[in-house]
Design a protein around this motif. Structure first.
Motif, PDB file in Angstrom:
ATOM      1  N   LEU A 223      68.568  38.490  43.652  1.00 17.81           N
ATOM      2  CA  LEU A 223      67.824  38.441  44.903  1.00 17.81           C
ATOM      3  C   LEU A 223      67.572  36.997  45.322  1.00 17.81           C
ATOM      4  O   LEU A 223      67.345  36.139  44.463  1.00 17.81           O
ATOM      5  CB  LEU A 223      66.460  39.132  44.739  1.00 17.81           C
ATOM      6  N   ASP A 224      67.594  36.765  46.623  1.00 15.10           N
ATOM      7  CA  ASP A 224      67.247  35.431  47.108  1.00 15.10           C
ATOM      8  C   ASP A 224      65.730  35.303  47.207  1.00 15.10           C
ATOM      9  O   ASP A 224      64.983  36.231  46.862  1.00 15.10           O
ATOM     10  CB  ASP A 224      67.957  35.109  48.433  1.00 15.10           C
ATOM     11  N   GLU A 225      65.268  34.159  47.704  1.00 16.54           N
ATOM     12  CA  GLU A 225      63.836  33.855  47.774  1.00 16.54           C
ATOM     13  C   GLU A 225      63.049  34.821  48.660  1.00 16.54           C
ATOM     14  O   GLU A 225      61.839  34.931  48.546  1.00 16.54           O
ATOM     15  CB  GLU A 225      63.635  32.421  48.276  1.00 16.54           C
ATOM     16  N   LYS A 226      63.747  35.514  49.553  1.00 19.60           N
ATOM     17  CA  LYS A 226      63.091  36.457  50.460  1.00 19.60           C
ATOM     18  C   LYS A 226      63.195  37.899  49.986  1.00 19.60           C
ATOM     19  O   LYS A 226      62.773  38.819  50.696  1.00 19.60           O
ATOM     20  CB  LYS A 226      63.690  36.314  51.859  1.00 19.60           C
ATOM     21  N   GLY A 227      63.783  38.114  48.807  1.00 21.46           N
ATOM     22  CA  GLY A 227      63.910  39.468  48.271  1.00 21.46           C
ATOM     23  C   GLY A 227      65.104  40.234  48.785  1.00 21.46           C
ATOM     24  O   GLY A 227      65.173  41.456  48.659  1.00 21.46           O
ATOM     25  N   ASN A 228      66.069  39.512  49.366  1.00 19.82           N
ATOM     26  CA  ASN A 228      67.291  40.156  49.832  1.00 19.82           C
ATOM     27  C   ASN A 228      68.316  40.201  48.704  1.00 19.82           C
ATOM     28  O   ASN A 228      68.453  39.245  47.939  1.00 19.82           O
ATOM     29  CB  ASN A 228      67.879  39.403  51.023  1.00 19.82           C
ATOM     30  N   VAL A 229      69.046  41.303  48.622  1.00 19.75           N
ATOM     31  CA  VAL A 229      70.045  41.489  47.578  1.00 19.75           C
ATOM     32  C   VAL A 229      71.269  40.632  47.884  1.00 19.75           C
ATOM     33  O   VAL A 229      71.866  40.759  48.953  1.00 19.75           O
ATOM     34  CB  VAL A 229      70.442  42.977  47.448  1.00 19.75           C
ATOM     35  N   LYS A 230      71.628  39.764  46.934  1.00 23.42           N
ATOM     36  CA  LYS A 230      72.797  38.879  47.090  1.00 23.42           C
ATOM     37  C   LYS A 230      73.988  39.334  46.257  1.00 23.42           C
ATOM     38  O   LYS A 230      75.127  39.010  46.563  1.00 23.42           O
ATOM     39  CB  LYS A 230      72.424  37.456  46.670  1.00 23.42           C
ATOM     40  N   TYR A 231      73.712  40.065  45.180  1.00 13.75           N
ATOM     41  CA  TYR A 231      74.772  40.456  44.246  1.00 13.75           C
ATOM     42  C   TYR A 231      74.282  41.636  43.423  1.00 13.75           C
ATOM     43  O   TYR A 231      73.095  41.704  43.083  1.00 13.75           O
ATOM     44  CB  TYR A 231      75.104  39.286  43.309  1.00 13.75           C
TER      45      TYR A 231
ATOM     46  N   SER B 136      50.331  44.269  35.194  1.00 10.57           N
ATOM     47  CA  SER B 136      51.341  44.753  36.136  1.00 10.57           C
ATOM     48  C   SER B 136      51.901  43.595  36.947  1.00 10.57           C
ATOM     49  O   SER B 136      51.181  42.654  37.282  1.00 10.57           O
ATOM     50  CB  SER B 136      50.726  45.770  37.098  1.00 10.57           C
ATOM     51  N   LYS B 137      53.176  43.696  37.264  1.00  4.62           N
ATOM     52  CA  LYS B 137      53.847  42.751  38.156  1.00  4.62           C
ATOM     53  C   LYS B 137      54.666  43.551  39.153  1.00  4.62           C
ATOM     54  O   LYS B 137      55.285  44.557  38.807  1.00  4.62           O
ATOM     55  CB  LYS B 137      54.793  41.811  37.389  1.00  4.62           C
ATOM     56  N   SER B 138      54.672  43.065  40.394  1.00  2.21           N
ATOM     57  CA  SER B 138      55.497  43.685  41.429  1.00  2.21           C
ATOM     58  C   SER B 138      56.483  42.645  41.940  1.00  2.21           C
ATOM     59  O   SER B 138      56.370  41.459  41.631  1.00  2.21           O
ATOM     60  CB  SER B 138      54.625  44.201  42.572  1.00  2.21           C
TER      61      SER B 138
ATOM     62  N   ASN C 244      64.121  27.042  40.711  1.00  2.16           N
ATOM     63  CA  ASN C 244      63.424  28.086  41.451  1.00  2.16           C
ATOM     64  C   ASN C 244      63.982  29.483  41.186  1.00  2.16           C
ATOM     65  O   ASN C 244      64.167  30.279  42.102  1.00  2.16           O
ATOM     66  CB  ASN C 244      63.471  27.779  42.958  1.00  2.16           C
ATOM     67  N   THR C 245      64.280  29.770  39.932  1.00  2.00           N
ATOM     68  CA  THR C 245      64.866  31.063  39.569  1.00  2.00           C
ATOM     69  C   THR C 245      64.094  31.701  38.434  1.00  2.00           C
ATOM     70  O   THR C 245      63.765  31.038  37.452  1.00  2.00           O
ATOM     71  CB  THR C 245      66.344  30.885  39.159  1.00  2.00           C
ATOM     72  N   LYS C 246      63.818  32.986  38.579  1.00  2.00           N
ATOM     73  CA  LYS C 246      63.163  33.780  37.540  1.00  2.00           C
ATOM     74  C   LYS C 246      64.133  34.856  37.085  1.00  2.00           C
ATOM     75  O   LYS C 246      64.787  35.495  37.913  1.00  2.00           O
ATOM     76  CB  LYS C 246      61.897  34.445  38.069  1.00  2.00           C
TER      77      LYS C 246
ATOM     78  N   PHE D  96      56.854  37.616  42.728  1.00  2.00           N
ATOM     79  CA  PHE D  96      57.919  36.629  42.528  1.00  2.00           C
ATOM     80  C   PHE D  96      58.475  36.096  43.844  1.00  2.00           C
ATOM     81  O   PHE D  96      59.483  35.405  43.871  1.00  2.00           O
ATOM     82  CB  PHE D  96      59.037  37.254  41.677  1.00  2.00           C
ATOM     83  N   GLU D  97      57.787  36.427  44.951  1.00  2.00           N
ATOM     84  CA  GLU D  97      58.199  35.970  46.274  1.00  2.00           C
ATOM     85  C   GLU D  97      58.337  34.449  46.293  1.00  2.00           C
ATOM     86  O   GLU D  97      57.515  33.729  45.722  1.00  2.00           O
ATOM     87  CB  GLU D  97      57.134  36.401  47.286  1.00  2.00           C
ATOM     88  N   GLY D  98      59.385  33.973  46.929  1.00  2.00           N
ATOM     89  CA  GLY D  98      59.623  32.539  47.019  1.00  2.00           C
ATOM     90  C   GLY D  98      60.528  32.006  45.928  1.00  2.00           C
ATOM     91  O   GLY D  98      60.920  30.845  45.955  1.00  2.00           O
ATOM     92  N   SER D  99      60.890  32.856  44.973  1.00  2.00           N
ATOM     93  CA  SER D  99      61.814  32.471  43.901  1.00  2.00           C
ATOM     94  C   SER D  99      63.081  33.303  44.001  1.00  2.00           C
ATOM     95  O   SER D  99      63.044  34.462  44.424  1.00  2.00           O
ATOM     96  CB  SER D  99      61.200  32.734  42.520  1.00  2.00           C
TER      97      SER D  99
END
Length: 168
Positions: A137-145, A36-38, A76-78, A42-45
């Motif tokens: 999403l940015d590195e903080k999990g905010n929606v950018k697009y 499982s992955k949540s 720094n992108t996944k 991926f925080e920080g990417s």
């Protein structure tokens, strides 16, 4: 609820994509190794969520290939490729294609990702599968697009998604 088309025929989804500027909903998805992955993993990417109905269709496969190619050039992108395909099908596809710059994740267990992101098809021949969409999403999990592709057989706007990261 959003309305998109499949070969010109209207079909509905369970909701709307998260709004730009908001925190992305958390999720738990199944990896090709059946772990499982949540979102927290991926925080920080920076993250590109490449969401699609099935890797066994031409357009979906092409979106995985394209994001795989583009992701290798981004720092720094996944890229998370998300569908309701079984993890076995996802692993088979990525192995056969030699794709190493994307992470395949499945929403097959309970469809909770599709519900949280509003992308489950609720009508039409693809009912319960995921609508072709991209969420950045940015590195903080905010929606950018966000983009929900209006015609399901069309590819997403790769340039706009990548520009959201490069210009952000």
């Amino acid at each position: 609820m959003a309305t998109v088309t499949l070969k010109g025929n209207e079909i509905q989804t369970s909701g709307d994509l998260p709004k730009v500027g908001t925190k992305a909903p958390d999720f738990t998805l199944t990896t090709i190794e059946l772990g499982s992955k949540s979102l927290k993993d991926f925080e920080g990417s920076n993250i590109i969520l490449n969401i699609f109905p099935s890797v066994d269709t031409g357009t979906c496969a092409q979106s995985v290939r394209e994001f795989n190619k583009e992701a290798s050039a981004l720092d720094n992108t996944k890229v998370l490729c998300i569908s309701r395909d079984l993890p076995f099908a996802q692993a088979r596809f990525c192995g056969a294609e030699g794709l190493e710059n994307v992470i395949s994740l499945s929403d097959f267990k309970d469809g909770s990702f599709g519900k949280a992101y509003g992308v489950n098809f609720t009508t039409g021949p693809l009912e319960t599968l995921l609508s072709r969409s991209v969420v950045v999403l940015d590195e903080k999990g905010n929606v950018k697009y966000t983009e929900q592709v209006s015609e399901t057989v069309d590819e997403p706007n790769y340039k706009a998604a990548l520009d959201a990261l490069k210009n952000g």
